[in-house]
Design a protein around this motif. Structure first.
Motif, PDB file in Angstrom:
ATOM      1  N   GLU A  10       0.844  -1.196   0.000  1.00 48.42           N
ATOM      2  CA  GLU A  10       0.000   0.000   0.000  1.00 48.42           C
ATOM      3  C   GLU A  10       0.884   1.252   0.000  1.00 48.42           C
ATOM      4  N   ARG A  55      -3.852   5.277   6.210  1.00 45.48           N
ATOM      5  CA  ARG A  55      -4.421   4.347   5.234  1.00 45.48           C
ATOM      6  C   ARG A  55      -5.960   4.457   5.226  1.00 45.48           C
ATOM      7  N   GLY A  56      -6.536   4.607   4.026  1.00 42.83           N
ATOM      8  CA  GLY A  56      -7.984   4.741   3.896  1.00 42.83           C
ATOM      9  C   GLY A  56      -8.489   6.156   4.095  1.00 42.83           C
ATOM     10  N   LEU A  62      -7.452   2.985  -1.968  1.00 43.82           N
ATOM     11  CA  LEU A  62      -6.607   1.871  -1.551  1.00 43.82           C
ATOM     12  C   LEU A  62      -6.159   1.068  -2.763  1.00 43.82           C
TER      13      LEU A  62
END
Length: 279
Positions: A10, A55-56, A62
């Motif tokens: 990611e 993250r997100g 994503l």
């Protein structure tokens, strides 16, 4: 905007500025690195400041199938420290950022950190018969299940209502007036992809860090709102009493974002805390 690859592939997006000892800033749920903009000039004068979009968060789609749990975000923080070779970092966590920090300490310890700053958070969000220091003092599994159902139906409105119908009367009044500020926040929230944020909330609300607090051996500064939407001063005092030698500041009359309401005071408190002699 800079970015690095977490160990699952990611891309984690962040801004880096200033020079000096590393200062890592972790924002709250549904927020972004921009929350820290009001503090940059003062922090950058003494520190290399790293502030991510978790993250997100931050509108970044994503790239992997990894769910943005608090455990995954703590590992992202570990990856960040590794990627930039940071040692003796000061980490500041607001709300979700504090939970991420506590999870990091559980999983990786404090060897890479020098000090921590926690802003207005409970170590356990959900309440039960034996724990009343979570959200509202009475936000149990049943209420959380209803809230998550509301998130699925109208994410933006559910988030706004969570903040509005807590302890802070000013927040409630602003929501009911439905002025331009609330509408701006509503439109910002509606622009987000709700799925990863709902999954993130499920993880946050399942967490319990009461056991972690007593293991924190590095200096800790706690900043809480005296009129927090979510927590009583009893929550702040519990966290202070659970962390050895923690320093607590309660900012009277302000909500879940005391650092934003009392910007100058917060800057002074953080910089003074970082400058304290070790030990």
């Amino acid at each position: 905007m800079d970015s690095f690859s977490a160990d699952d592939g990611e891309r984690i997006h962040l801004k880096i500025s200033g020079s000096g000892a590393p200062l890592v800033l972790l924002h709250g749920w549904t927020s972004t690195h921009r929350d820290w903009n009001p503090f940059l000039e003062d922090f950058e004068a003494r520190h290399q400041v790293l502030r991510w979009d978790a993250r997100g968060h931050g509108g970044h789609a994503l790239r992997t199938t990894s769910v943005p749990t608090v455990e995954r975000m703590a590992r992202d923080l570990h990856n960040l420290l590794d990627h930039y070779g940071l040692e003796k970092a000061v980490v500041v966590g607001h709300s979700m950022g504090a939970l991420t920090l506590w999870q990091y300490l559980r999983d990786f310890g404090s060897r890479r950190l020098s000090r921590v700053v926690v802003i207005d958070q409970s170590p356990k969000l959900l309440t039960d018969d034996d724990w009343k220091s979570g959200i509202y003092g009475d936000f149990d599994h049943r209420r959380n299940a209803r809230f998550m159902h509301e998130l699925e139906g109208d994410f933006a409105e559910a988030v706004l209502r969570l903040a509005a119908f807590g302890h802070n009367e000013r927040s409630r009044a602003k929501y009911l007036e439905n002025g331009s500020g609330i509408e701006t926040a509503r439109q910002r929230l509606r622009a987000l992809d709700p799925r990863p944020l709902i999954d993130c909330w499920a993880s946050l609300s399942a967490a319990d860090y009461r056991d972690v607090l007593q293991t924190i051996s590095i200096p800790a500064l706690l900043v809480y709102g005296g009129a927090s939407n979510f927590y009583s001063t009893g929550t702040a005092e519990y966290v202070r009493d659970s962390i050895p030698n923690a320093l607590l500041h309660i900012y009277d009359g302000v909500d879940h974002a005391p650092h934003l309401w009392e910007r100058g005071r917060f800057i002074r408190d953080v910089l003074d805390f970082v400058a304290l002699p070790a030990g």
